[in-house]
Write a protein that holds these residues in place. Structure first.
Motif, PDB file in Angstrom:
ATOM      1  N   ARG A 138       0.761  -1.258   0.165  1.00 21.50           N
ATOM      2  CA  ARG A 138       0.149  -0.129  -0.115  1.00 21.50           C
ATOM      3  C   ARG A 138       0.869   1.205   0.341  1.00 21.50           C
ATOM      4  O   ARG A 138       2.068   0.965   0.636  1.00 21.50           O
ATOM      5  N   ARG A 139       0.545   2.098  -0.829  1.00 21.51           N
ATOM      6  CA  ARG A 139       1.107   3.685  -0.747  1.00 21.51           C
ATOM      7  C   ARG A 139       0.821   4.249   0.583  1.00 21.51           C
ATOM      8  O   ARG A 139      -0.103   4.168   1.348  1.00 21.51           O
ATOM      9  N   ARG A 140       1.935   4.805   1.316  1.00 18.74           N
ATOM     10  CA  ARG A 140       2.007   5.425   2.417  1.00 18.74           C
ATOM     11  C   ARG A 140       1.343   6.855   2.362  1.00 18.74           C
ATOM     12  O   ARG A 140       1.601   7.482   1.551  1.00 18.74           O
ATOM     13  N   LYS A 141       0.609   7.324   3.224  1.00 14.64           N
ATOM     14  CA  LYS A 141       0.010   8.540   3.191  1.00 14.64           C
ATOM     15  C   LYS A 141       1.177   9.669   3.591  1.00 14.64           C
ATOM     16  O   LYS A 141       1.948   9.414   4.622  1.00 14.64           O
ATOM     17  N   LYS A 142       0.936  10.555   2.838  1.00 21.85           N
ATOM     18  CA  LYS A 142       1.908  11.587   3.088  1.00 21.85           C
ATOM     19  C   LYS A 142       1.422  12.523   4.418  1.00 21.85           C
ATOM     20  O   LYS A 142       0.404  13.075   4.621  1.00 21.85           O
ATOM     21  N   ARG A 143       2.318  12.685   5.234  1.00 20.45           N
ATOM     22  CA  ARG A 143       2.097  13.429   6.533  1.00 20.45           C
ATOM     23  C   ARG A 143       2.242  14.921   6.146  1.00 20.45           C
ATOM     24  O   ARG A 143       3.328  15.311   5.689  1.00 20.45           O
ATOM     25  N   ARG A 144       1.330  15.574   6.615  1.00 18.52           N
ATOM     26  CA  ARG A 144       1.441  17.102   6.654  1.00 18.52           C
ATOM     27  C   ARG A 144       2.337  17.660   7.534  1.00 18.52           C
ATOM     28  O   ARG A 144       2.229  17.529   8.939  1.00 18.52           O
ATOM     29  N   ARG A 145       3.427  18.290   7.078  1.00 16.72           N
ATOM     30  CA  ARG A 145       4.091  18.950   8.290  1.00 16.72           C
ATOM     31  C   ARG A 145       3.818  20.260   8.700  1.00 16.72           C
ATOM     32  O   ARG A 145       3.286  20.997   7.920  1.00 16.72           O
ATOM     33  N   GLU A 146       3.784  20.296  10.102  1.00 18.65           N
ATOM     34  CA  GLU A 146       3.075  21.537  10.569  1.00 18.65           C
ATOM     35  C   GLU A 146       4.219  22.758  10.584  1.00 18.65           C
ATOM     36  O   GLU A 146       5.502  22.321  10.673  1.00 18.65           O
ATOM     37  N   VAL A 147       3.759  23.801   9.971  1.00 19.94           N
ATOM     38  CA  VAL A 147       4.745  24.878   9.751  1.00 19.94           C
ATOM     39  C   VAL A 147       4.570  25.732  11.161  1.00 19.94           C
ATOM     40  O   VAL A 147       3.587  26.061  11.629  1.00 19.94           O
ATOM     41  N   THR A 148       5.918  25.934  11.731  1.00 22.48           N
ATOM     42  CA  THR A 148       5.991  26.645  12.802  1.00 22.48           C
ATOM     43  C   THR A 148       6.085  28.271  12.381  1.00 22.48           C
ATOM     44  O   THR A 148       7.161  28.592  11.620  1.00 22.48           O
ATOM     45  N   ARG A 149       5.167  28.967  12.630  1.00 20.18           N
ATOM     46  CA  ARG A 149       5.180  30.446  12.149  1.00 20.18           C
ATOM     47  C   ARG A 149       5.508  31.404  13.658  1.00 20.18           C
ATOM     48  O   ARG A 149       4.820  30.747  14.519  1.00 20.18           O
ATOM     49  N   VAL A 150       6.313  32.222  13.589  1.00 26.11           N
ATOM     50  CA  VAL A 150       6.474  32.972  14.411  1.00 26.11           C
ATOM     51  C   VAL A 150       6.281  34.482  13.907  1.00 26.11           C
ATOM     52  O   VAL A 150       6.584  34.847  12.922  1.00 26.11           O
ATOM     53  N   PRO A 151       5.441  34.933  14.582  1.00 26.98           N
ATOM     54  CA  PRO A 151       5.053  36.503  14.406  1.00 26.98           C
ATOM     55  C   PRO A 151       6.264  37.127  14.205  1.00 26.98           C
ATOM     56  O   PRO A 151       7.261  36.980  14.851  1.00 26.98           O
ATOM     57  N   ARG A 152       6.514  38.210  13.249  1.00 23.28           N
ATOM     58  CA  ARG A 152       7.777  38.933  13.059  1.00 23.28           C
ATOM     59  C   ARG A 152       8.017  39.831  14.160  1.00 23.28           C
ATOM     60  O   ARG A 152       8.964  40.098  14.524  1.00 23.28           O
ATOM     61  N   SER A 153       7.133  40.319  14.816  1.00 23.20           N
ATOM     62  CA  SER A 153       7.257  40.901  16.075  1.00 23.20           C
ATOM     63  C   SER A 153       8.041  40.248  17.175  1.00 23.20           C
ATOM     64  O   SER A 153       8.758  40.903  18.032  1.00 23.20           O
ATOM     65  N   GLU A 154       7.999  39.061  17.046  1.00 24.94           N
ATOM     66  CA  GLU A 154       8.694  38.245  18.254  1.00 24.94           C
ATOM     67  C   GLU A 154       9.885  37.512  17.666  1.00 24.94           C
ATOM     68  O   GLU A 154      10.514  36.591  18.353  1.00 24.94           O
ATOM     69  N   ALA A 155      10.314  37.943  16.552  1.00 24.30           N
ATOM     70  CA  ALA A 155      11.651  37.189  16.090  1.00 24.30           C
ATOM     71  C   ALA A 155      12.975  37.616  16.975  1.00 24.30           C
ATOM     72  O   ALA A 155      12.946  38.886  17.628  1.00 24.30           O
ATOM     73  N   ALA A 156      13.849  36.726  17.032  1.00 23.27           N
ATOM     74  CA  ALA A 156      14.949  37.001  17.764  1.00 23.27           C
ATOM     75  C   ALA A 156      15.583  38.112  17.310  1.00 23.27           C
ATOM     76  O   ALA A 156      16.458  38.796  18.183  1.00 23.27           O
ATOM     77  N   LEU A 157      15.975  38.324  15.790  1.00 29.71           N
ATOM     78  CA  LEU A 157      16.744  39.095  15.295  1.00 29.71           C
ATOM     79  C   LEU A 157      15.946  40.022  14.397  1.00 29.71           C
ATOM     80  O   LEU A 157      14.913  39.555  14.010  1.00 29.71           O
ATOM     81  N   PRO A 158      16.183  41.334  14.143  1.00 31.99           N
ATOM     82  CA  PRO A 158      15.586  41.910  13.085  1.00 31.99           C
ATOM     83  C   PRO A 158      15.604  41.575  11.617  1.00 31.99           C
ATOM     84  O   PRO A 158      16.734  41.002  11.318  1.00 31.99           O
ATOM     85  N   GLU A 159      14.614  41.630  11.050  1.00 29.23           N
ATOM     86  CA  GLU A 159      14.466  41.019   9.770  1.00 29.23           C
ATOM     87  C   GLU A 159      14.299  42.409   8.669  1.00 29.23           C
ATOM     88  O   GLU A 159      13.568  43.146   8.738  1.00 29.23           O
TER      89      GLU A 159
END
Length: 154
Positions: A3-24
Protein backbone atom coordinates in the motif's frame (compact mmCIF):
# COMPACT_ATOMS: atom_id res chain seq x y z
CA UNK A 1 1.42 -5.10 -3.91
CA UNK A 2 2.30 -2.80 -0.98
CA UNK A 3 0.00 0.00 0.00
CA UNK A 4 1.10 3.55 -0.60
CA UNK A 5 1.96 5.49 2.51
CA UNK A 6 -0.02 8.55 3.33
CA UNK A 7 1.98 11.73 3.16
CA UNK A 8 2.15 13.45 6.50
CA UNK A 9 1.49 17.11 6.56
CA UNK A 10 4.35 18.92 8.19
CA UNK A 11 3.27 21.50 10.67
CA UNK A 12 4.66 24.90 9.82
CA UNK A 13 6.04 26.71 12.84
CA UNK A 14 5.16 30.32 12.33
CA UNK A 15 6.53 33.03 14.49
CA UNK A 16 5.12 36.54 14.28
CA UNK A 17 7.69 38.96 12.95
CA UNK A 18 7.37 41.12 16.07
CA UNK A 19 8.60 38.21 18.25
CA UNK A 20 11.60 37.28 16.06
CA UNK A 21 14.95 37.02 17.84
CA UNK A 22 16.79 39.24 15.33
CA UNK A 23 15.54 42.12 13.19
CA UNK A 24 14.62 41.08 9.66
CA UNK A 25 15.10 42.99 6.44
CA UNK A 26 13.75 42.36 2.97
CA UNK A 27 16.04 42.60 -0.03
CA UNK A 28 16.86 46.18 -1.06
CA UNK A 29 15.87 47.48 2.40
CA UNK A 30 19.04 46.48 4.27
CA UNK A 31 20.60 49.44 6.10
CA UNK A 32 24.09 50.64 5.23
CA UNK A 33 26.83 48.73 7.05
CA UNK A 34 25.18 45.28 7.09
CA UNK A 35 26.28 42.64 4.56
CA UNK A 36 26.19 38.87 4.12
CA UNK A 37 29.25 36.59 4.37
CA UNK A 38 29.43 36.32 0.60
CA UNK A 39 29.51 40.11 0.26
CA UNK A 40 32.26 40.25 2.91
CA UNK A 41 34.28 37.74 0.90
CA UNK A 42 33.87 39.87 -2.24
CA UNK A 43 35.24 42.86 -0.28
CA UNK A 44 38.30 40.76 0.74
CA UNK A 45 37.20 40.84 4.41
CA UNK A 46 36.64 38.14 7.03
CA UNK A 47 33.93 38.26 9.74
CA UNK A 48 36.66 39.11 12.28
CA UNK A 49 35.12 40.68 15.39
CA UNK A 50 31.53 39.74 14.57
CA UNK A 51 30.27 37.44 17.33
CA UNK A 52 27.32 36.32 15.25
CA UNK A 53 24.65 37.61 12.91
CA UNK A 54 23.14 40.99 13.72
CA UNK A 55 20.08 40.67 11.49
CA UNK A 56 18.38 38.33 9.03
CA UNK A 57 17.98 38.87 5.29
CA UNK A 58 14.58 37.47 4.41
CA UNK A 59 14.13 35.12 1.45
CA UNK A 60 12.08 36.05 -1.62
CA UNK A 61 9.13 33.93 -0.52
CA UNK A 62 8.83 35.63 2.86
CA UNK A 63 8.87 39.06 1.23
CA UNK A 64 5.24 38.39 0.27
CA UNK A 65 4.36 37.59 3.90
CA UNK A 66 5.42 40.63 5.93
CA UNK A 67 3.69 39.56 9.15
CA UNK A 68 5.63 36.29 9.60
CA UNK A 69 9.26 35.73 10.52
CA UNK A 70 11.43 34.00 7.90
CA UNK A 71 12.26 30.42 8.91
CA UNK A 72 13.52 29.11 5.56
CA UNK A 73 17.02 27.64 5.24
CA UNK A 74 17.84 30.00 2.35
CA UNK A 75 17.59 33.14 4.43
CA UNK A 76 20.74 35.15 4.84
CA UNK A 77 22.46 36.34 7.98
CA UNK A 78 23.75 39.90 8.04
CA UNK A 79 27.03 40.95 9.66
CA UNK A 80 28.49 44.37 10.44
CA UNK A 81 31.12 45.69 8.06
CA UNK A 82 32.82 47.91 10.66
CA UNK A 83 33.72 44.86 12.79
CA UNK A 84 35.09 42.89 9.83
CA UNK A 85 38.84 42.50 9.44
CA UNK A 86 41.03 42.07 6.34
CA UNK A 87 41.66 38.50 5.22
CA UNK A 88 44.85 36.97 6.58
CA UNK A 89 47.62 36.25 4.13
CA UNK A 90 49.32 32.88 4.56
CA UNK A 91 52.94 32.80 5.68
CA UNK A 92 55.66 31.48 3.39
CA UNK A 93 55.83 28.22 5.36
CA UNK A 94 52.07 27.71 4.96
CA UNK A 95 52.31 28.31 1.22
CA UNK A 96 55.16 25.79 0.95
CA UNK A 97 53.16 23.23 2.92
CA UNK A 98 50.15 23.69 0.63
CA UNK A 99 52.37 23.42 -2.44
CA UNK A 100 53.92 20.17 -1.18
CA UNK A 101 50.46 18.75 -0.48
CA UNK A 102 49.29 19.65 -3.99
CA UNK A 103 52.50 18.22 -5.45
CA UNK A 104 51.76 14.90 -3.74
CA UNK A 105 48.28 14.85 -5.31
CA UNK A 106 49.43 15.82 -8.79
CA UNK A 107 52.67 13.80 -9.19
CA UNK A 108 52.57 10.33 -10.73
CA UNK A 109 54.51 7.78 -8.62
CA UNK A 110 55.59 5.82 -11.74
CA UNK A 111 56.78 8.42 -14.24
CA UNK A 112 57.29 11.21 -11.65
CA UNK A 113 55.67 13.85 -13.88
CA UNK A 114 53.87 16.64 -12.06
CA UNK A 115 50.60 17.49 -13.77
CA UNK A 116 48.57 20.70 -13.62
CA UNK A 117 45.62 18.79 -12.11
CA UNK A 118 45.04 16.22 -9.36
CA UNK A 119 45.53 12.59 -10.37
CA UNK A 120 43.18 9.66 -9.60
CA UNK A 121 45.69 8.12 -7.19
CA UNK A 122 43.08 6.37 -5.02
CA UNK A 123 41.41 4.57 -7.87
CA UNK A 124 44.19 4.10 -10.46
CA UNK A 125 47.30 4.78 -8.41
CA UNK A 126 48.98 6.52 -11.36
CA UNK A 127 48.35 8.96 -14.18
CA UNK A 128 46.23 8.10 -17.24
CA UNK A 129 49.18 7.85 -19.66
CA UNK A 130 50.89 5.31 -17.39
CA UNK A 131 47.65 3.38 -16.87
CA UNK A 132 46.70 3.28 -20.56
CA UNK A 133 50.15 3.25 -22.10
CA UNK A 134 50.38 6.43 -24.17
CA UNK A 135 52.63 9.49 -24.13
CA UNK A 136 51.02 12.61 -22.55
CA UNK A 137 51.05 15.97 -24.32
CA UNK A 138 53.71 18.35 -23.05
CA UNK A 139 51.25 21.05 -22.01
CA UNK A 140 49.61 18.85 -19.33
CA UNK A 141 52.62 18.44 -17.04
CA UNK A 142 55.55 20.40 -15.63
CA UNK A 143 58.96 19.62 -17.06
CA UNK A 144 61.29 17.45 -15.00
CA UNK A 145 63.86 20.23 -14.48
CA UNK A 146 61.24 22.61 -13.02
CA UNK A 147 59.95 19.97 -10.60
CA UNK A 148 63.55 19.08 -9.58
CA UNK A 149 64.27 22.73 -8.78
CA UNK A 150 61.05 22.82 -6.80
CA UNK A 151 62.09 19.71 -4.81
CA UNK A 152 65.44 21.32 -3.98
CA UNK A 153 63.70 24.48 -2.72
CA UNK A 154 61.49 22.41 -0.40
Amino acid sequence: MPRRRKKRRREVTRVPRSEAALPEFDRNTVPEGLVTRRQLREMQLSPGGNKGPVAILRCKLCATRPQWSCRHPNRGFLLRVDLAKPKRTPSLAQEWALDRAMAARSTCPECERRYWFCLPLRTQGRCDPCARGYEPSSDTYVTASASAVHRLAA
